[in-house]
Write an enzyme that holds these catalytic residues in place. Structure first.
Site, PDB file in Angstrom:
ATOM      1  N   HIS A 172       0.855  -1.194   0.000  1.00  0.00           N
ATOM      2  CA  HIS A 172       0.000   0.000   0.000  1.00  0.00           C
ATOM      3  C   HIS A 172       0.887   1.239   0.000  1.00  0.00           C
ATOM      4  O   HIS A 172       1.464   1.627   1.020  1.00  0.00           O
ATOM      5  CB  HIS A 172      -0.923   0.025   1.215  1.00  0.00           C
ATOM      6  CG  HIS A 172      -1.897   1.173   1.177  1.00  0.00           C
ATOM      7  ND1 HIS A 172      -3.149   1.065   0.597  1.00  0.00           N
ATOM      8  CD2 HIS A 172      -1.799   2.455   1.613  1.00  0.00           C
ATOM      9  CE1 HIS A 172      -3.787   2.221   0.705  1.00  0.00           C
ATOM     10  NE2 HIS A 172      -2.975   3.087   1.301  1.00  0.00           N
ATOM     11  N   CYS A 173       1.002   1.871  -1.164  1.00  0.00           N
ATOM     12  CA  CYS A 173       1.758   3.105  -1.307  1.00  0.00           C
ATOM     13  C   CYS A 173       1.170   3.880  -2.483  1.00  0.00           C
ATOM     14  O   CYS A 173       0.301   3.374  -3.209  1.00  0.00           O
ATOM     15  CB  CYS A 173       3.241   2.836  -1.505  1.00  0.00           C
ATOM     16  SG  CYS A 173       3.614   1.641  -2.810  1.00  0.00           S
ATOM     17  N   HIS A 174       1.619   5.098  -2.657  1.00  0.00           N
ATOM     18  CA  HIS A 174       1.054   5.980  -3.684  1.00  0.00           C
ATOM     19  C   HIS A 174       2.172   6.699  -4.435  1.00  0.00           C
ATOM     20  O   HIS A 174       3.314   6.743  -3.972  1.00  0.00           O
ATOM     21  CB  HIS A 174       0.148   7.047  -3.051  1.00  0.00           C
ATOM     22  CG  HIS A 174      -0.854   6.538  -2.076  1.00  0.00           C
ATOM     23  ND1 HIS A 174      -2.056   5.986  -2.463  1.00  0.00           N
ATOM     24  CD2 HIS A 174      -0.832   6.476  -0.718  1.00  0.00           C
ATOM     25  CE1 HIS A 174      -2.736   5.617  -1.391  1.00  0.00           C
ATOM     26  NE2 HIS A 174      -2.017   5.902  -0.319  1.00  0.00           N
TER      27      HIS A 174
ATOM     28  N   ASP B 106       2.161   3.075   3.157  1.00  0.00           N
ATOM     29  CA  ASP B 106       1.299   4.224   2.845  1.00  0.00           C
ATOM     30  C   ASP B 106       2.119   5.440   2.407  1.00  0.00           C
ATOM     31  O   ASP B 106       1.627   6.562   2.417  1.00  0.00           O
ATOM     32  CB  ASP B 106       0.382   4.596   4.014  1.00  0.00           C
ATOM     33  CG  ASP B 106      -0.727   5.563   3.608  1.00  0.00           C
ATOM     34  OD1 ASP B 106      -1.249   5.426   2.485  1.00  0.00           O
ATOM     35  OD2 ASP B 106      -1.067   6.477   4.398  1.00  0.00           O
TER      36      ASP B 106
ATOM     37  N   THR C 116      -6.411   9.912  -4.500  1.00  0.00           N
ATOM     38  CA  THR C 116      -7.600  10.698  -4.837  1.00  0.00           C
ATOM     39  C   THR C 116      -7.238  12.049  -5.455  1.00  0.00           C
ATOM     40  O   THR C 116      -8.047  12.624  -6.182  1.00  0.00           O
ATOM     41  CB  THR C 116      -8.478  10.917  -3.598  1.00  0.00           C
ATOM     42  OG1 THR C 116      -7.705  11.550  -2.558  1.00  0.00           O
ATOM     43  CG2 THR C 116      -9.030   9.598  -3.080  1.00  0.00           C
TER      44      THR C 116
ATOM     45  N   ASN D 151      -2.134  13.563   3.635  1.00  0.00           N
ATOM     46  CA  ASN D 151      -3.166  14.106   4.514  1.00  0.00           C
ATOM     47  C   ASN D 151      -2.917  13.825   5.991  1.00  0.00           C
ATOM     48  O   ASN D 151      -3.811  13.404   6.726  1.00  0.00           O
ATOM     49  CB  ASN D 151      -4.550  13.574   4.105  1.00  0.00           C
ATOM     50  CG  ASN D 151      -4.962  14.041   2.733  1.00  0.00           C
ATOM     51  OD1 ASN D 151      -5.174  15.231   2.510  1.00  0.00           O
ATOM     52  ND2 ASN D 151      -5.052  13.106   1.796  1.00  0.00           N
TER      53      ASN D 151
END
Length: 299
Positions: free
Chosen positions: A33-35, A252, A79, A257
């Site tokens: 889970h990373c972006h 993450d 997002t 945020n």
């Protein structure tokens, strides 16, 4: 002409020099889970976004992967990019088959576009129910997407907060695909791990064998704070102990945020939490290697 973006004034940027973790992940470990964010001049942020981040591109992500001792990544569409998946796809294409992706798509996406995304390495779609980050759609909107992606064998990632589970129970339990829950459904860790709220989440997993969970983001959930995030440990341990074949872990990165949390975590310290939530080597191997490989690299 490339568009220039200015990140939000209160945005916290990722730690550029995380510590080297003492825990060494097993060979083949996956950061599941990373972006990636932008760079905005190359991959513009969505006009409808609710935040503007700092740029955090694929080269920085893969350098972190190597620094932390991982072999692969699962890059989840952020997002801030809406349904424009180009930055995420670009990261996959340049990963040398060491990354898979989770996309955000609209119901009108074509089968041809989905096929191209699959070829690039996308294996799931994400539905975001966290209202401060996205605008959740009616169930019918998501069902139209599921009808298209199910034939590819993709799964659905759902991101929600603990109070949302009871409200969305009927829809979530009706999903026909594998369902992966982000961050254990964001439990309130000031409440008991044996209490009814987290009990509902455990029941969700118990009664629905297609449901998996990411035991991720102590920096988001903790009230006791860094570097140990002690109050999150029992929750993650409980999920891993009860469902060892349906859990995933990820950094993450770049930790979007977190202004409301007030600190940016050290990624090395997050890796060092793994043996605390998964104390034995068998559970560590399932969490970091066997489970993500089965879901993202089954061929």
């Amino acid at each position: 002409m490339a568009k220039t973006f200015t990140m939000d004034a209160d945005w916290l940027c990722f730690d550029p020099s995380p510590s080297k973790p003492g825990f060494v992940p097993p060979p083949g470990a996956v950061d599941a889970h990373c972006h990636v964010f932008g760079p905005g001049e190359q991959f513009p942020y969505a006009p409808e976004r609710k935040y503007t981040p700092c740029d955090a591109g694929r080269d920085q992500l893969y350098a972190l992967r190597d620094h932390l001792g991982f072999s692969r990544n699962v890059v989840v569409q952020a997002t801030a990019h809406g349904t424009d998946n180009r930055a995420m796809i670009d990261a996959l294409v340049h990963s040398h088959d060491r990354a898979r992706g989770v996309a955000s798509v609209a119901p009108d996406i074509s089968d041809d576009e989905l096929a191209r995304m699959h070829e690039a390495g996308v294996r799931g779609v994400r539905f975001n129910y966290v209202k401060r980050l996205a605008d959740p759609k009616p169930d019918a909107y998501y069902r139209r997407i599921i009808e298209k992606i199910a034939k590819l064998g993709w799964h659905v990632v759902i991101y929600f907060e603990a109070p949302d589970l009871a409200e969305k129970w009927d829809f979530f339990t009706s999903l026909p695909t594998t369902v992966v829950v982000d961050h254990m459904g964001r439990p309130d860790v000031t409440k008991s791990v044996d209490g009814p709220e987290f009990g509902l989440f455990l029941r969700f997993m118990e009664e629905n064998p297609n449901v998996w969970s990411k035991v991720t983001c102590p920096e988001r959930l903790s009230r006791s704070g860094p570097p140990s995030y002690d109050d999150v440990v029992a929750f993650a341990q409980r999920v891993i102990e009860r469902f060892p074949d349906r859990v995933l872990w990820g950094t993450d990165w770049p930790h979007p945020n977190l202004s409301m949390v007030g600190h940016m975590p050290d990624d090395g310290a997050l890796v060092n939490m793994i043996p605390r939530i998964a104390p034995n080597e068998e559970h560590q191997h399932r969490l970091l290697v066997a489970n993500p490989m089965r879901l993202y690299w089954p061929e």
